[in-house]
Write an enzyme that holds these catalytic residues in place. Structure first.
Site, PDB file in Angstrom:
ATOM      1  N   MET A  96      28.768  62.881 103.186  1.00  0.00           N
ATOM      2  CA  MET A  96      27.925  62.306 102.656  1.00  0.00           C
ATOM      3  C   MET A  96      27.668  60.722 102.884  1.00  0.00           C
ATOM      4  O   MET A  96      27.356  60.047 102.216  1.00  0.00           O
ATOM      5  CB  MET A  96      27.587  62.080 100.954  1.00  0.00           C
ATOM      6  CG  MET A  96      26.944  62.247 100.170  1.00  0.00           C
ATOM      7  SD  MET A  96      25.305  62.306 100.172  1.00  0.00           S
ATOM      8  CE  MET A  96      25.217  63.923  99.026  1.00  0.00           C
ATOM      9  N   GLY A  97      28.154  60.407 104.131  1.00  0.00           N
ATOM     10  CA  GLY A  97      27.803  58.879 105.165  1.00  0.00           C
ATOM     11  C   GLY A  97      26.368  58.797 104.554  1.00  0.00           C
ATOM     12  O   GLY A  97      25.224  59.417 104.567  1.00  0.00           O
ATOM     13  N   ARG A  98      25.471  57.727 106.047  1.00  0.00           N
ATOM     14  CA  ARG A  98      24.035  57.210 105.372  1.00  0.00           C
ATOM     15  C   ARG A  98      23.420  58.553 105.858  1.00  0.00           C
ATOM     16  O   ARG A  98      22.483  58.315 105.382  1.00  0.00           O
ATOM     17  CB  ARG A  98      24.111  56.673 106.419  1.00  0.00           C
ATOM     18  CG  ARG A  98      24.620  54.847 107.073  1.00  0.00           C
ATOM     19  CD  ARG A  98      24.423  54.251 107.691  1.00  0.00           C
ATOM     20  NE  ARG A  98      24.966  52.717 107.705  1.00  0.00           N
ATOM     21  CZ  ARG A  98      26.418  53.209 107.924  1.00  0.00           C
ATOM     22  NH1 ARG A  98      26.567  53.364 109.021  1.00  0.00           N
ATOM     23  NH2 ARG A  98      27.195  51.797 108.152  1.00  0.00           N
ATOM     24  N   ILE A  99      23.418  59.087 107.178  1.00  0.00           N
ATOM     25  CA  ILE A  99      22.781  60.520 107.666  1.00  0.00           C
ATOM     26  C   ILE A  99      22.443  61.316 106.220  1.00  0.00           C
ATOM     27  O   ILE A  99      21.827  62.486 105.804  1.00  0.00           O
ATOM     28  CB  ILE A  99      22.766  60.627 108.727  1.00  0.00           C
ATOM     29  CG1 ILE A  99      22.868  59.898 109.518  1.00  0.00           C
ATOM     30  CG2 ILE A  99      22.378  61.811 109.930  1.00  0.00           C
ATOM     31  CD1 ILE A  99      23.278  59.999 110.993  1.00  0.00           C
ATOM     32  N   ARG A 126      28.521  65.889 115.958  1.00  0.00           N
ATOM     33  CA  ARG A 126      28.295  65.911 117.129  1.00  0.00           C
ATOM     34  C   ARG A 126      28.684  67.592 117.347  1.00  0.00           C
ATOM     35  O   ARG A 126      29.107  68.445 116.617  1.00  0.00           O
ATOM     36  CB  ARG A 126      29.967  65.183 117.044  1.00  0.00           C
ATOM     37  CG  ARG A 126      29.903  63.665 117.981  1.00  0.00           C
ATOM     38  CD  ARG A 126      28.855  62.916 118.963  1.00  0.00           C
ATOM     39  NE  ARG A 126      28.959  61.936 119.097  1.00  0.00           N
ATOM     40  CZ  ARG A 126      27.282  61.694 118.322  1.00  0.00           C
ATOM     41  NH1 ARG A 126      26.268  62.139 117.866  1.00  0.00           N
ATOM     42  NH2 ARG A 126      26.807  59.826 119.058  1.00  0.00           N
ATOM     43  N   GLU A 139      28.252  69.725 125.874  1.00  0.00           N
ATOM     44  CA  GLU A 139      26.716  69.400 125.907  1.00  0.00           C
ATOM     45  C   GLU A 139      26.293  68.348 127.046  1.00  0.00           C
ATOM     46  O   GLU A 139      27.488  67.627 127.862  1.00  0.00           O
ATOM     47  CB  GLU A 139      27.210  68.367 125.035  1.00  0.00           C
ATOM     48  CG  GLU A 139      25.490  67.921 124.414  1.00  0.00           C
ATOM     49  CD  GLU A 139      25.475  67.274 123.383  1.00  0.00           C
ATOM     50  OE1 GLU A 139      25.542  67.469 121.953  1.00  0.00           O
ATOM     51  OE2 GLU A 139      25.288  65.886 123.632  1.00  0.00           O
ATOM     52  N   HIS A 153      20.137  67.080 121.726  1.00  0.00           N
ATOM     53  CA  HIS A 153      20.618  66.292 120.983  1.00  0.00           C
ATOM     54  C   HIS A 153      19.619  64.735 121.415  1.00  0.00           C
ATOM     55  O   HIS A 153      19.261  63.947 122.056  1.00  0.00           O
ATOM     56  CB  HIS A 153      21.443  65.255 121.933  1.00  0.00           C
ATOM     57  CG  HIS A 153      22.464  64.439 121.473  1.00  0.00           C
ATOM     58  ND1 HIS A 153      24.060  64.422 121.579  1.00  0.00           N
ATOM     59  CD2 HIS A 153      22.163  63.663 120.282  1.00  0.00           C
ATOM     60  CE1 HIS A 153      24.599  63.493 120.855  1.00  0.00           C
ATOM     61  NE2 HIS A 153      23.630  62.763 120.498  1.00  0.00           N
ATOM     62  N   ALA A 198      17.929  64.172 117.644  1.00  0.00           N
ATOM     63  CA  ALA A 198      17.943  63.613 116.419  1.00  0.00           C
ATOM     64  C   ALA A 198      17.535  62.297 115.920  1.00  0.00           C
ATOM     65  O   ALA A 198      16.488  61.780 115.642  1.00  0.00           O
ATOM     66  CB  ALA A 198      19.114  63.541 115.522  1.00  0.00           C
TER      67      ALA A 198
HETATM   68  C1  DGY Z   1      24.484  58.998 117.412  1.00  0.00           C
HETATM   69  O1  DGY Z   1      22.880  57.713 117.758  1.00  0.00           O
HETATM   70  O2  DGY Z   1      25.345  58.921 117.832  1.00  0.00           O
HETATM   71  C2  DGY Z   1      23.584  60.283 118.028  1.00  0.00           C
HETATM   72  O3  DGY Z   1      24.069  61.612 118.725  1.00  0.00           O
HETATM   73  C3  DGY Z   1      22.331  59.713 119.157  1.00  0.00           C
HETATM   74  O4  DGY Z   1      21.097  59.135 118.383  1.00  0.00           O
END
Ligand code: DGY
Length: 332
Positions: A156-159, A240, A269, A288, A290
């Site tokens: 539950m960090g920023r993202i 990740r 990856e 990848h 996002a």
């Molecule tokens: C990050 O910022 O860590 C992403 O994986 C790429 O934007």
């Protein structure tokens, strides 16, 4: 004369800003592919600053190849598992990342994966394009509901918090585990804390991973934990790749242990085109992307450049990952 090396072709806003600094020498690997390691080690020699990507490992070998004048390595990513931070810190080199500017864009994509997998969008689109749509089908493409389902967040960090807001917007019940409990968010939004990762996994209709990659989180989603998920549940990974064990995930998807997976990141990856995960209809993989909106990638490029400018002009960077070095140098 400060020398900066940029390791890839990136949105021009950051490199342009660096090039405008009078007397600075800017060198760039301006291809759309990863710079070969030997070329990287040669080109960073004598650099005061490097603007790097998550594809470059910033370790002792790299720092030594650059030389003792290296002051800052600015990653164009919020994640910095490509940095061996103790090696940077030991040598007094500041590392920086790009948090905040990509939070919402990344959560948008994670939620898009959740929507696409639950409602079978890739399969349905293929069906139409392959010419199979002949009638309205009462039994066709029956997916999983998103609204009122339980969204389980690992981290539950920023993202993670941005993903929670999206879930709440779809009237989902949001539960989470994080080593750092967010009682403020629980009180404000009604999210529910669970005491363990396993409790979240067992209870959720969607498990979404939002932890950094560390030795503790490598293969966090292994065969044992995948088996704890509901048969109807969906796994989303926009963090990740190595946080999910790909062999265990393949088995879980193939055997119906879980319903589907949506991945923005993979191990390895990029995922090779003959990888077994790509043979599965219930596994949606995107490359990848996002943080890949025009605004966000521009903002990331500018923030990485600003971090370099600040350090080379004797000020604290906006977003350091090893604050202790900034403090040691007395940068404000
Ligand atoms: C990050 O910022 O860590 C992403 O994986 C790429 O934007």
């Amino acid at each position: 004369m400060p020398k900066v090396f940029i390791t890839r072709n990136i949105p021009a806003i950051g490199p342009d800003k660096l090039r405008k600094q009078s007397g600075w020498e800017i060198d760039q690997w301006s291809k759309d592919e990863v710079i070969p390691r030997d070329e990287l080690l040669r080109r960073v020699k004598g650099a005061d600053a490097v603007l790097s990507l998550l594809t470059e490992r910033i370790d002792a070998e790299f720092i030594e190849a650059a030389g003792p004048q290296l002051k800052v390595v600015a990653n164009l990513a919020v994640g910095f598992d490509n940095f061996v931070v103790p090696e940077l810190t030991k040598r007094g080199v500041i590392g920086t990342n790009t948090p905040d500017v990509l939070t919402d864009t990344t959560a948008d994509l994670a939620f898009a994966l959740l929507m696409a997998t639950s409602r079978m969008l890739p399969q349905a689109e293929k069906y139409v394009k392959d010419g199979h749509w002949h009638t309205w089908e009462p039994l066709g493409f029956m997916g999983q509901d998103v609204h009122h389902a339980t969204l389980g967040l690992l981290g539950m960090g920023r993202i993670g918090a941005a993903m929670a807001r999206r879930g709440a917007g779809f009237e989902m019940k949001v539960i989470y585990y994080d080593a750092y409990r967010r009682q403020d968010l629980e009180q404000q939004y009604g999210y529910e804390y669970r005491n363990s990762i396993e409790e979240v996994i067992r209870e959720s209709d969607f498990v979404s991973v939002h932890t950094p990659l560390t030795e503790e989180t490598r293969h966090l989603m292994n065969a044992e934990r995948l088996a704890m998920m509901k048969k109807t549940a969906i796994l989303i990974n926009s963090a990740r790749g190595p946080i999910v064990d790909p062999d265990a995930l393949y088995d879980a998807l193939k055997n119906g242990t879980i319903w589907a997976a949506g991945l923005d990141v993979t191990e390895p990856e990029p995922v090779p085109s003959d990888h077994k995960l790509l043979t599965l209809e219930n596994c949606l993989i995107v490359p990848h992307i996002a943080s890949a909106s025009i605004n966000t990638r521009n903002n990331m490029s500018e923030l990485a450049a600003d971090n370099i400018i600040n350090v080379l002009e004797g000020r604290a960077p906006k977003t350091p990952v090893n604050k202790e070095v900034v403090e040691q140098k007395g940068l404000k």
